[in-house]
Design a protein around this motif. Structure first.
Motif, short mmCIF file in Angstrom:
data_model
loop_
_atom_site.label_atom_id
_atom_site.label_comp_id
_atom_site.label_asym_id
_atom_site.label_seq_id
_atom_site.Cartn_x
_atom_site.Cartn_y
_atom_site.Cartn_z
N GLU A 13 0.83 -1.21 0.00
CA GLU A 13 0.00 0.00 0.00
C GLU A 13 0.87 1.26 0.00
O GLU A 13 0.55 2.24 -0.67
CB GLU A 13 -0.92 0.05 1.23
CG GLU A 13 -1.79 -1.16 1.45
CD GLU A 13 -1.06 -2.27 2.21
OE1 GLU A 13 -0.26 -1.98 3.13
OE2 GLU A 13 -1.31 -3.42 1.87
N ALA A 14 1.97 1.26 0.75
CA ALA A 14 2.86 2.42 0.82
C ALA A 14 3.57 2.63 -0.52
O ALA A 14 3.69 3.76 -1.00
CB ALA A 14 3.88 2.25 1.94
N VAL A 15 4.03 1.53 -1.12
CA VAL A 15 4.69 1.64 -2.42
C VAL A 15 3.70 2.14 -3.46
O VAL A 15 4.02 3.03 -4.27
CB VAL A 15 5.30 0.27 -2.83
CG1 VAL A 15 5.81 0.32 -4.26
CG2 VAL A 15 6.41 -0.13 -1.87
N THR A 16 2.47 1.63 -3.43
CA THR A 16 1.44 2.07 -4.38
C THR A 16 1.14 3.56 -4.19
O THR A 16 1.03 4.31 -5.16
CB THR A 16 0.16 1.24 -4.20
OG1 THR A 16 0.47 -0.14 -4.41
CG2 THR A 16 -0.92 1.65 -5.16
N ALA A 17 1.02 4.00 -2.96
CA ALA A 17 0.75 5.42 -2.67
C ALA A 17 1.92 6.29 -3.15
O ALA A 17 1.71 7.36 -3.74
CB ALA A 17 0.51 5.62 -1.18
N TYR A 18 3.14 5.83 -2.92
CA TYR A 18 4.31 6.59 -3.35
C TYR A 18 4.33 6.71 -4.87
O TYR A 18 4.55 7.80 -5.41
CB TYR A 18 5.60 5.92 -2.86
CG TYR A 18 6.83 6.52 -3.48
CD1 TYR A 18 7.37 7.71 -3.01
CD2 TYR A 18 7.44 5.91 -4.59
CE1 TYR A 18 8.47 8.29 -3.61
CE2 TYR A 18 8.55 6.48 -5.19
CZ TYR A 18 9.06 7.66 -4.70
OH TYR A 18 10.15 8.22 -5.30
N VAL A 19 4.13 5.60 -5.56
CA VAL A 19 4.16 5.60 -7.02
C VAL A 19 3.05 6.51 -7.57
O VAL A 19 3.28 7.29 -8.50
CB VAL A 19 4.06 4.16 -7.58
CG1 VAL A 19 3.82 4.16 -9.08
CG2 VAL A 19 5.32 3.37 -7.24
N ALA A 20 1.87 6.44 -6.99
CA ALA A 20 0.75 7.28 -7.44
C ALA A 20 1.09 8.76 -7.24
O ALA A 20 0.85 9.60 -8.13
CB ALA A 20 -0.53 6.91 -6.70
N GLU A 21 1.65 9.09 -6.08
CA GLU A 21 2.02 10.49 -5.80
C GLU A 21 3.13 10.95 -6.73
O GLU A 21 3.11 12.07 -7.23
CB GLU A 21 2.45 10.63 -4.33
CG GLU A 21 2.64 12.03 -3.88
CD GLU A 21 1.38 12.89 -3.97
OE1 GLU A 21 1.53 14.10 -4.27
OE2 GLU A 21 0.27 12.37 -3.77
N TYR A 22 4.10 10.08 -6.96
CA TYR A 22 5.20 10.40 -7.86
C TYR A 22 4.68 10.67 -9.27
O TYR A 22 5.05 11.66 -9.91
CB TYR A 22 6.22 9.25 -7.87
CG TYR A 22 7.36 9.47 -8.84
CD1 TYR A 22 8.45 10.24 -8.49
CD2 TYR A 22 7.32 8.90 -10.11
CE1 TYR A 22 9.49 10.45 -9.38
CE2 TYR A 22 8.35 9.10 -11.01
CZ TYR A 22 9.43 9.88 -10.65
OH TYR A 22 10.44 10.09 -11.54
N GLN A 23 3.82 9.81 -9.76
CA GLN A 23 3.26 9.98 -11.11
C GLN A 23 2.40 11.24 -11.20
O GLN A 23 2.47 11.97 -12.20
CB GLN A 23 2.44 8.74 -11.50
CG GLN A 23 3.30 7.53 -11.76
CD GLN A 23 2.48 6.28 -12.01
OE1 GLN A 23 1.32 6.18 -11.60
NE2 GLN A 23 3.09 5.31 -12.68
N ALA A 24 1.65 11.54 -10.16
CA ALA A 24 0.83 12.76 -10.16
C ALA A 24 1.73 14.00 -10.23
O ALA A 24 1.43 14.95 -10.96
CB ALA A 24 -0.06 12.80 -8.92
N GLU A 25 2.81 13.99 -9.46
CA GLU A 25 3.74 15.12 -9.48
C GLU A 25 4.42 15.25 -10.83
O GLU A 25 4.58 16.35 -11.36
CB GLU A 25 4.78 14.97 -8.36
CG GLU A 25 5.77 16.09 -8.27
CD GLU A 25 5.16 17.44 -7.87
OE1 GLU A 25 5.89 18.45 -7.94
OE2 GLU A 25 3.98 17.50 -7.50
#
Length: 98
Positions: A13-25
């Motif tokens: 879940e943390a990796v998924t949240a990080y990747v999603a935030e990274y892609q959004a940025e």
């Protein structure tokens, strides 16, 4: 403590949240960069058009007409001033020839 933090950060879940935030940025930065590039490209088109108009005016001599008119006005003003000066000089010094 660091082992617990590392374990929490490696949870899916943390990796998924990080990747999603990274892609959004990355998308936000890409949109900002694209908008800036579009603005600069529009400005370049405007500058190119203005340069083309300037060259056209120079080729046609339009820009020189205004300069020639002003130069002619200055010459006339100087000539008038010179004529007035000579007339005054003749009045005060009749023995001096022009």
């Amino acid at each position: 403590m660091t082992a617990g933090l590392q374990r929490d950060l490696l949870k899916p879940e943390a990796v998924t949240a990080y990747v999603a935030e990274y892609q959004a940025e990355r998308r936000r930065l890409a949109m900002r960069d694209n908008a800036e590039r579009d603005r600069l490209e529009r400005r370049l088109v405007d500058i190119d058009r203005e340069a083309e108009r300037c060259v056209d005016r120079l080729v046609k001599g339009i820009g020189d007409q205004e300069r020639d008119r002003k130069r002619s006005e200055r010459r006339k003003s100087l000539s008038d001033h010179n004529s007035e000066f000579c007339a005054r000089r003749r009045r005060f010094f009749p023995f001096i020839r022009d």
